[in-house]
Design an enzyme around this catalytic site. Sequence first.
Site, PDB file in Angstrom:
ATOM      1  CE  LYS A  70      -8.868 -15.137  17.644  1.00  0.00           C
ATOM      2  NZ  LYS A  70     -10.073 -15.825  17.650  1.00  0.00           N
ATOM      3  CG  ASP A  89       8.605   2.250  -3.310  1.00  0.00           C
ATOM      4  OD1 ASP A  89       8.435   1.525  -4.282  1.00  0.00           O
ATOM      5  OD2 ASP A  89       8.362   3.720  -3.381  1.00  0.00           O
ATOM      6  CB  ILE A  90       8.515  -3.732  -4.395  1.00  0.00           C
ATOM      7  CG1 ILE A  90       8.497  -3.970  -3.228  1.00  0.00           C
ATOM      8  CG2 ILE A  90       9.238  -4.499  -5.344  1.00  0.00           C
ATOM      9  CD1 ILE A  90       7.179  -5.198  -2.998  1.00  0.00           C
ATOM     10  CG  ASP A  98       1.246   2.339   1.287  1.00  0.00           C
ATOM     11  OD1 ASP A  98       2.115   1.734   0.381  1.00  0.00           O
ATOM     12  OD2 ASP A  98       0.143   2.731   0.723  1.00  0.00           O
ATOM     13  CG  PHE A 118      -0.664  -0.121 -12.243  1.00  0.00           C
ATOM     14  CD1 PHE A 118       0.484  -0.483 -13.113  1.00  0.00           C
ATOM     15  CD2 PHE A 118      -1.861  -0.222 -12.721  1.00  0.00           C
ATOM     16  CE1 PHE A 118       0.060  -1.347 -14.394  1.00  0.00           C
ATOM     17  CE2 PHE A 118      -2.262  -0.941 -14.062  1.00  0.00           C
ATOM     18  CZ  PHE A 118      -1.123  -1.339 -14.806  1.00  0.00           C
ATOM     19  CE  LYS A 142       0.953   6.918  -5.163  1.00  0.00           C
ATOM     20  NZ  LYS A 142      -0.294   6.184  -5.067  1.00  0.00           N
ATOM     21  CE  LYS A 154       6.146   4.913  -5.785  1.00  0.00           C
ATOM     22  NZ  LYS A 154       5.984   3.535  -4.873  1.00  0.00           N
ATOM     23  CG  ASN A 205      -4.736  -4.200  -1.031  1.00  0.00           C
ATOM     24  OD1 ASN A 205      -5.098  -4.673  -2.235  1.00  0.00           O
ATOM     25  ND2 ASN A 205      -3.649  -3.983  -0.686  1.00  0.00           N
TER      26      ASN A 205
END
Length: 431
Positions: free
Chosen positions: A316, A333-334, A306, A350, A364, A368, A237
């Site tokens: 390749k 999920d860290i 994700d 965040f 969230k 969490k 991303n």
Amino acid sequence: MIQVLRDIPARRIILGITGGIAAYKAAELTRLLIKQGTHVQVAMTEAACHFITPTTMQALSGHPVLTNLWISNQGINNQGNGSQESDNQSYNSDDGMLHIHASRTTDAIVIAPASADFIAKLAHGLADDLLSTLCLARNCPLIVAPAMNRQMWENTATQRNIQQLISDGVILLGPDSGSQACGEEGMGRMQEAAHLARDIQAFLQPKLLPKLLTDTHILLTAGPTYEAIDAVRGITNRSSGKMGYAVAQAALELGAKVTLISGPTALSAPQGAKLIQVTSAADMLQAVQQQVADADIFIGVAAVADYRATQTSTQKIKKGATKLSLDLLPNPDILGYVASLPKPPFCVGFAAESHDLIKHAHEKRLIKNIPLIVANLAQQAIGADDNELILIDHAGEHVLPRADKLTLARDLLKHIVALRHSLTHPIKVRA
Ligand code: PMT
């Protein structure tokens, strides 16, 4: 205002002023820096002299101003005024090497205001006047406070130059958003003199900052992760790491021990942070698992992918004529892992959302099971130099208005310190 302590040696800066209407703020900045005990040697470009006179700057700084590359012995004689007397020191410029000598006994060069043109010069290593030559020949940190019209600031060329400065390790202060001399509104205003003076002092005299995080180990994740699909392709991303690195910098300023686990970015880690570079979410989780045992605070700023490909190819994958499907697996999920440890550190997450920001961020935080989540609009936050944050905790929402990421990181850490203290030392209400 931070007080100057007598036993801390005076610092020396070269204040470079370039051409722009914000040059008038350099007068106040000089006054404030000297009041804080900093020795200020002013250097001005020719364009700057159209906006404010060297005579004004000489009167305020107590020293002749450097303006010309070709005149040796033009000034730095340091006859000094009362407050700077103890710093008197002569630069020997008889050999025509003023541009080399001047930075050798200087703790930092500060360019305020830094025009778009001067930033472009710095980004390209051009040196065609005294100030740009001083910058190129320096052996000390360079701090830049941009000031320009918003369109100039947003111009791709300026943004490219700013990115170059950041990756060259130049410290950027601002710009701010607001009304501009041209009548327009937006990013590009130079930060106010008091704000700059505070940040410059924090940089020069870190000992003067209240060490709110001494003996505190902050573990944080930053940047994107990269999930390989084959030898050359992957899922990632646009996170630049700027927000996470700013939090690391702000934590160091407050005296914390900082471990920064970072996905691939183009940034240099703040000096003093332990940097662990990782690529994928699985690598990031493993690094967090190795570092978390003595962490007091965990801050998940990273934009962790994700999903990852179920199968990766070491070669390749060749293009074919038929449809190709990518099978994806969710990543671990860290933050969730850290928050669910038997004795978790104080956890901050965040949330970057494109819509329904507050609603999704609240969800969230609850899912969490963390005390604080920091919400930001993905389309405005990712990759940008400035941001706007909404801090969401048990007491509700607290907005940190638009500012550069370092300013926001400093305010966020103050909030974290206060919230952590209030949750671990709750006020007892008598029945
Ligand atoms: O890097 P910049 O260009 O400066 O941009 C900063 C930023 C926009 C990336 C940053 O401010 C931000 O919002 N980071 C969180 C991005 C996000 O959307 O996270 P999330 O909603 O997918 O995850 C929520 C939280 O869980 C985050 O703290 C994240 O680090 C964490 N997480 C998510 C997934 C996962 N597998 N493991 C995690 O730890």
